[in-house]
Design an enzyme around this catalytic site. Structure first.
Site, PDB file in Angstrom:
ATOM      1  N   LYS A 151       0.838  -1.214   0.000  1.00 18.10           N
ATOM      2  CA  LYS A 151       0.000   0.000   0.000  1.00 18.10           C
ATOM      3  C   LYS A 151       0.869   1.260   0.000  1.00 18.10           C
ATOM      4  O   LYS A 151       0.634   2.186  -0.759  1.00 18.10           O
ATOM      5  CB  LYS A 151      -0.934   0.036   1.230  1.00 18.10           C
ATOM      6  CG  LYS A 151      -1.955  -1.082   1.289  1.00 18.10           C
ATOM      7  CD  LYS A 151      -2.950  -0.885   2.420  1.00 18.10           C
ATOM      8  CE  LYS A 151      -2.320  -0.873   3.808  1.00 18.10           C
ATOM      9  NZ  LYS A 151      -1.685  -2.155   4.204  1.00 18.10           N
ATOM     10  N   ARG A 176      -9.786   1.012   8.706  1.00 17.90           N
ATOM     11  CA  ARG A 176      -9.307  -0.334   9.041  1.00 17.90           C
ATOM     12  C   ARG A 176     -10.359  -1.134   9.787  1.00 17.90           C
ATOM     13  O   ARG A 176     -10.121  -2.300  10.098  1.00 17.90           O
ATOM     14  CB  ARG A 176      -8.080  -0.200   9.913  1.00 17.90           C
ATOM     15  CG  ARG A 176      -6.797  -0.757   9.259  1.00 17.90           C
ATOM     16  CD  ARG A 176      -5.741  -0.622  10.253  1.00 17.90           C
ATOM     17  NE  ARG A 176      -4.475  -1.212  10.061  1.00 17.90           N
ATOM     18  CZ  ARG A 176      -3.421  -0.621   9.521  1.00 17.90           C
ATOM     19  NH1 ARG A 176      -3.517   0.554   8.956  1.00 17.90           N
ATOM     20  NH2 ARG A 176      -2.253  -1.216   9.533  1.00 17.90           N
ATOM     21  N   ARG A 230      11.944  -5.803   5.471  1.00 20.45           N
ATOM     22  CA  ARG A 230      11.938  -4.460   4.869  1.00 20.45           C
ATOM     23  C   ARG A 230      12.613  -3.418   5.753  1.00 20.45           C
ATOM     24  O   ARG A 230      12.615  -3.515   6.977  1.00 20.45           O
ATOM     25  CB  ARG A 230      10.523  -4.041   4.468  1.00 20.45           C
ATOM     26  CG  ARG A 230       9.577  -3.813   5.613  1.00 20.45           C
ATOM     27  CD  ARG A 230       8.179  -3.547   5.087  1.00 20.45           C
ATOM     28  NE  ARG A 230       7.265  -3.262   6.183  1.00 20.45           N
ATOM     29  CZ  ARG A 230       5.979  -2.993   6.026  1.00 20.45           C
ATOM     30  NH1 ARG A 230       5.434  -2.981   4.829  1.00 20.45           N
ATOM     31  NH2 ARG A 230       5.228  -2.733   7.083  1.00 20.45           N
ATOM     32  N   ARG A 285      10.977  -0.742  11.159  1.00 18.44           N
ATOM     33  CA  ARG A 285       9.852  -0.492  12.061  1.00 18.44           C
ATOM     34  C   ARG A 285       9.869  -1.464  13.230  1.00 18.44           C
ATOM     35  O   ARG A 285      10.156  -2.645  13.053  1.00 18.44           O
ATOM     36  CB  ARG A 285       8.535  -0.633  11.291  1.00 18.44           C
ATOM     37  CG  ARG A 285       8.248   0.580  10.442  1.00 18.44           C
ATOM     38  CD  ARG A 285       7.058   0.381   9.560  1.00 18.44           C
ATOM     39  NE  ARG A 285       5.900  -0.206  10.213  1.00 18.44           N
ATOM     40  CZ  ARG A 285       4.713  -0.320   9.635  1.00 18.44           C
ATOM     41  NH1 ARG A 285       4.540   0.109   8.410  1.00 18.44           N
ATOM     42  NH2 ARG A 285       3.714  -0.872  10.285  1.00 18.44           N
ATOM     43  N   ARG A 292      -0.811  -8.613  13.281  1.00 18.67           N
ATOM     44  CA  ARG A 292      -1.335  -7.581  12.366  1.00 18.67           C
ATOM     45  C   ARG A 292      -2.150  -8.218  11.233  1.00 18.67           C
ATOM     46  O   ARG A 292      -3.169  -7.672  10.812  1.00 18.67           O
ATOM     47  CB  ARG A 292      -0.171  -6.745  11.811  1.00 18.67           C
ATOM     48  CG  ARG A 292       0.410  -5.827  12.878  1.00 18.67           C
ATOM     49  CD  ARG A 292       1.813  -5.358  12.561  1.00 18.67           C
ATOM     50  NE  ARG A 292       1.900  -4.585  11.349  1.00 18.67           N
ATOM     51  CZ  ARG A 292       3.038  -4.405  10.655  1.00 18.67           C
ATOM     52  NH1 ARG A 292       4.168  -4.965  11.065  1.00 18.67           N
ATOM     53  NH2 ARG A 292       3.037  -3.675   9.586  1.00 18.67           N
TER      54      ARG A 292
HETATM   55  P1  AMP Z   1       0.654   0.585   9.155  1.00 24.94           P
HETATM   56  O1  AMP Z   1       1.825   1.487   8.974  1.00 24.94           O
HETATM   57  O2  AMP Z   1      -0.521   0.997   8.297  1.00 24.94           O
HETATM   58  O3  AMP Z   1       0.982  -0.877   9.005  1.00 24.94           O
HETATM   59  O4  AMP Z   1       0.153   0.785  10.674  1.00 24.94           O
HETATM   60  C1  AMP Z   1       0.989   0.457  11.766  1.00 24.94           C
HETATM   61  C2  AMP Z   1       0.161   0.336  13.036  1.00 24.94           C
HETATM   62  O5  AMP Z   1      -0.466   1.590  13.317  1.00 24.94           O
HETATM   63  C3  AMP Z   1      -0.976  -0.670  12.976  1.00 24.94           C
HETATM   64  O6  AMP Z   1      -0.549  -1.991  13.245  1.00 24.94           O
HETATM   65  C4  AMP Z   1      -1.907  -0.119  14.060  1.00 24.94           C
HETATM   66  O7  AMP Z   1      -1.431  -0.413  15.361  1.00 24.94           O
HETATM   67  C5  AMP Z   1      -1.779   1.383  13.850  1.00 24.94           C
HETATM   68  N1  AMP Z   1      -2.757   1.905  12.876  1.00 24.94           N
HETATM   69  C6  AMP Z   1      -2.492   2.466  11.654  1.00 24.94           C
HETATM   70  N2  AMP Z   1      -3.618   2.824  11.034  1.00 24.94           N
HETATM   71  C7  AMP Z   1      -4.638   2.473  11.865  1.00 24.94           C
HETATM   72  C8  AMP Z   1      -6.047   2.556  11.780  1.00 24.94           C
HETATM   73  N3  AMP Z   1      -6.663   3.071  10.703  1.00 24.94           N
HETATM   74  N4  AMP Z   1      -6.780   2.094  12.836  1.00 24.94           N
HETATM   75  C9  AMP Z   1      -6.202   1.585  13.927  1.00 24.94           C
HETATM   76  N5  AMP Z   1      -4.868   1.440  14.067  1.00 24.94           N
HETATM   77  C10 AMP Z   1      -4.085   1.885  13.046  1.00 24.94           C
END
Ligand code: AMP
Length: 214
Positions: free
Chosen positions: A13, A88, A127, A161, A172
């Site tokens: 994404k 999400r 990554r 990360r 996740r």
């Molecule tokens: P990402 O970078 O999109 O993989 O997000 C990393 C982490 O941020 C996720 O595993 C969640 O803990 C939190 N997070 C990001 N976006 C959301 C969302 N829309 N709703 C809830 N938690 C989020």
């Protein structure tokens, strides 16, 4: 144009949102990046989100919805945006519709990047990112041309990360299937849902996306 990009962690994404940002001239709104910035600045929101993110769970809807609503109001979003990592959950999708209606905006397409779960664990755990320009790399699939030097900006510092480890990735992925995947039918019912093959090469996925938005 306003887009929602859906897909499990590791689907690409972020990579594809950055490419769409270049080709369409619209902004990328990654709730994950926004939250990581909050954690780095040790804000109230960052302190509340940190442990949840490190465990691979989802941050409460109300915090995310307030954060994204404020962001969409900023001037650079007027020309359009790509939502990467939001919504999400179904309540987030409903809240998004409500806030867009109030702002006089609509979602043009929700696009799912379809991938195979097991491949995601391998993709995510390898990554890393240039600390200076944010370019993405992978231990196995996309190493910098010269070891330790960013191809794009020449930077020599890279970050990984905290939540990109095998155990957290599985949490996740579980959160994705239980809480995020139902959003696909939410957007299908609205006639906005499209899909691309996320197991294809990065360039091929970009071509498929461009055919949808072009
Ligand atoms: P990402 O970078 O999109 O993989 O997000 C990393 C982490 O941020 C996720 O595993 C969640 O803990 C939190 N997070 C990001 N976006 C959301 C969302 N829309 N709703 C809830 N938690 C989020």
């Amino acid at each position: 144009m306003n887009l929602v990009l859906l897909g499990p962690p590791g689907a690409g994404k972020g990579t594809q949102a950055k490419r769409l940002r270049e080709s369409l001239g619209i902004v990328q709104l990654s709730t994950g990046d926004m939250l990581r910035a909050e954690v780095a600045s040790d804000s109230d929101l960052g302190r509340r989100a940190k442990d949840i993110m490190e465990a691979g769970d989802l941050v409460p809807d109300d915090l995310i919805v307030a954060m994204i609503s404020g962001r969409i109001d900023q001037d650079d979003c007027k020309g359009g945006f790509i939502l990467d990592g939001f919504p999400r959950t179904t309540p987030q999708a409903e809240a998004l519709d409500g806030m867009l209606k109030e702002k006089g905006l609509v979602i043009d397409y929700a696009i799912e990047i379809r991938v195979d779960d097991e491949a995601m664990v391998k993709r995510i755990t390898g990554r890393f990112t240039c600390a200076r320009c944010g370019a993405g790399y992978h231990d196995e699939f996309q190493r910098p041309q010269a070891d330790g030097v960013c191809d794009k900006c020449g930077g020599g510092e890279f970050t990984r990360r905290a939540d990109d480890n095998a155990e957290t990735v599985r949490t996740r992925l579980k959160a994705y299937h239980e809480q995020t995947a139902p959003i696909v039918s939410y957007y299908e019912k609205k006639g906005l849902m499209k899909g691309v093959d996320g197991m294809a090469s990065i360039d091929e996925v970009t071509r498929q996306l461009n055919r949808i938005v072009g």
